[in-house]
Every structure is written in C-alpha cells, then in structure tokens.
Motif scaffolding. Sequence first.
Motif, PDB file in Angstrom:
ATOM      1  N   THR A  43       1.171  50.126   3.302  1.00 41.93           N
ATOM      2  CA  THR A  43       2.555  50.537   3.533  1.00 41.93           C
ATOM      3  C   THR A  43       3.204  50.981   2.223  1.00 41.93           C
ATOM      4  OG1 THR A  43       2.796  49.020   5.411  1.00 41.93           O
ATOM      5  CG2 THR A  43       4.817  49.784   4.348  1.00 41.93           C
ATOM      6  N   GLU A  44       2.969  50.232   1.167  1.00 46.65           N
ATOM      7  CA  GLU A  44       3.516  50.586  -0.144  1.00 46.65           C
ATOM      8  C   GLU A  44       2.998  51.936  -0.613  1.00 46.65           C
ATOM      9  OE1 GLU A  44       2.325  47.328  -2.554  1.00 46.65           O
ATOM     10  OE2 GLU A  44       3.707  45.898  -1.630  1.00 46.65           O
ATOM     11  N   ARG A  45       1.705  52.190  -0.406  1.00 42.24           N
ATOM     12  CA  ARG A  45       1.129  53.469  -0.828  1.00 42.24           C
ATOM     13  C   ARG A  45       1.751  54.617  -0.024  1.00 42.24           C
ATOM     14  NH1 ARG A  45       0.664  54.087  -4.892  1.00 42.24           N
ATOM     15  NH2 ARG A  45       1.940  52.228  -5.006  1.00 42.24           N
ATOM     16  N   ALA A  46       1.934  54.408   1.280  1.00 37.49           N
ATOM     17  CA  ALA A  46       2.530  55.449   2.118  1.00 37.49           C
ATOM     18  C   ALA A  46       3.974  55.709   1.708  1.00 37.49           C
ATOM     19  CB  ALA A  46       2.453  55.040   3.586  1.00 37.49           C
ATOM     20  N   GLU A  47       4.714  54.651   1.441  1.00 41.12           N
ATOM     21  CA  GLU A  47       6.113  54.811   1.031  1.00 41.12           C
ATOM     22  C   GLU A  47       6.231  55.486  -0.324  1.00 41.12           C
ATOM     23  OE1 GLU A  47       7.560  50.828   1.280  1.00 41.12           O
ATOM     24  OE2 GLU A  47       8.008  50.962   3.433  1.00 41.12           O
ATOM     25  N   ALA A  48       5.160  55.388  -1.127  1.00 43.62           N
ATOM     26  CA  ALA A  48       5.155  56.049  -2.436  1.00 43.62           C
ATOM     27  C   ALA A  48       4.694  57.499  -2.336  1.00 43.62           C
ATOM     28  CB  ALA A  48       4.249  55.284  -3.399  1.00 43.62           C
ATOM     29  N   GLY A  49       4.339  57.937  -1.119  1.00 36.76           N
ATOM     30  CA  GLY A  49       3.987  59.343  -0.925  1.00 36.76           C
ATOM     31  C   GLY A  49       2.541  59.634  -0.596  1.00 36.76           C
ATOM     32  N   VAL A  56       4.882  53.399  10.422  1.00 33.15           N
ATOM     33  CA  VAL A  56       5.155  53.725   9.023  1.00 33.15           C
ATOM     34  C   VAL A  56       4.891  55.209   8.777  1.00 33.15           C
ATOM     35  CG1 VAL A  56       4.495  53.293   6.631  1.00 33.15           C
ATOM     36  CG2 VAL A  56       4.573  51.400   8.261  1.00 33.15           C
ATOM     37  N   GLY A  61       3.652  58.455   7.229  1.00 34.57           N
ATOM     38  CA  GLY A  61       2.571  58.666   6.271  1.00 34.57           C
ATOM     39  C   GLY A  61       1.308  57.915   6.617  1.00 34.57           C
ATOM     40  N   CYS A  62       1.396  56.991   7.597  1.00 34.15           N
ATOM     41  CA  CYS A  62       0.219  56.233   8.045  1.00 34.15           C
ATOM     42  C   CYS A  62      -0.176  56.694   9.447  1.00 34.15           C
ATOM     43  CB  CYS A  62       0.508  54.732   8.096  1.00 34.15           C
ATOM     44  SG  CYS A  62       0.706  53.925   6.505  1.00 34.15           S
TER      45      CYS A  62
END
Length: 247
Positions: free
Chosen positions: A125-131, A176, A178-179
Amino acid sequence: MNDSLRNALAHRGWSSADLAQKIELDEKTVERWITKDRRPHRRNQRLAADALELSIDQLWPDDVRHDVAAAGAHAEIVGIYPNRASVPQWKWISLLKEAQTNVDVLVFAGTFLNQTNPRFPAMLTERAEAGAQVRLCFGSPSGSAVALRGEEEGIGSALGAKVQASLTYFSALRDVPGCEIRLHNTALYASIFRYDSQAMINAHLWGSPASANPLLHVRDRGEDSMFRKYIESFDAVWDSARLWTTE
C-alpha cells in the motif's frame, strides 16, 4: 584501508552500522573490514556483497582478478541461491522498500510473503501511494493449473486452500489506487517477484515446493536480458488473467 568497501557504502549512503544491521553482524566487525582491511569469512563476504548488490571481487579485489571484478559490475545476475528459503529476509524487505515504479508478483499461492513479513500488504500500500504500480497475480484456487501443481507436489487440493488463505491478506488492496490483483490459470515454470529493474526468479521443479527450489536475483541489462524475458512472461500471464473480485 579497504577503499572498495568504503566507497561502496558511500555510494549507497550507508554507514558501517547500516551494513552491519542488514547482515546481522556487529558494527565493530564491519568497521574492522574497512579500517584494517580485514578479509571476512566467505559467507560474510557473500552477505555484504548481496546487501550492496555487488560482487565479492568488487569489495575484496585481488590484483589477479581485477578484470573479472570490473566485468562483474555489469553482470545481470546479482545473486544465486540454492533455494528460496536461503534468501535473507532483509533482502526481500529492502527490494520492496526501495521500489519506486513497479512491484510485480506472479505465484500460485505465495503464502511465504505474509508468513515471513506480516507488514507485506501494508508495505505494498505504501509503495502504491508513493506512485508505484503494484500487480499481484495468484493462481485461481479452483483452476486446473493449481489442481495440477497440487498433484505434482503431492499435496492435492491443499494448494487451492493455500491460495484462498493467502488471498485473504490482500483483500484491502483491491480498494487501493495503483494496486490490482488478478487470478491466472497458467502452468508456471517460475515464480516472479519484480521490483523496478530487479527481479527474483524462483524456479518450479516437478514435485518440489517453490521454497526448496533455486532462485536467481537478476537485474535489467537491456534487450535480450533475462530480466526482460521474465517480465515479458509476467505480462503475458497478466494479460490472460482475470480480475479478482470474490472466489
């Protein structure tokens, strides 16, 4: 003074303490490698080289092997492991934390991802939120490919149950941005774990669980590289897979 090791740490922005923590050794031991040019045991050389994504020859070069070390800087094979279980956990975590653009996972069940790192879904989730684009592709629990693989491994329908159990950890990721999670019904010859321009390739051997099979750590070295071939394979399976909603 081991300038090769010191420069490698400086390039990564690491201190001797950072390296020591990653390879689970005492900081003073690593410091002696640098300041006193102490040559560590072969196992520790490999751990340090893997952490810094370099070859042993680059960190502890011998004059006779200077040319080999120089060539190793451009090698597409970063590391070779006799089985997936022998890959240090910090390696998986480091690759995921540093991914900026792409995280791709192609497995049948991939239960080890959560069992060894309970924060794995949160980190995705963190990676997706970072782009980053996150693509997870699991075997269809009721598909013929999972059934066949279960028979080959001698565990029958248990593999389908393992897929179902693994999927429960990722249900929140479907919302989420990006996921995306898809289910495939494809015979896999290797599990693929891609992090930007690097990938962990876990071979599938008949009758043997993936955790006991060899693993290659490769990086992108342009057209015709192993990395590109495996990512093309991932994309082909991804395109044929269906979106996971409920099973």
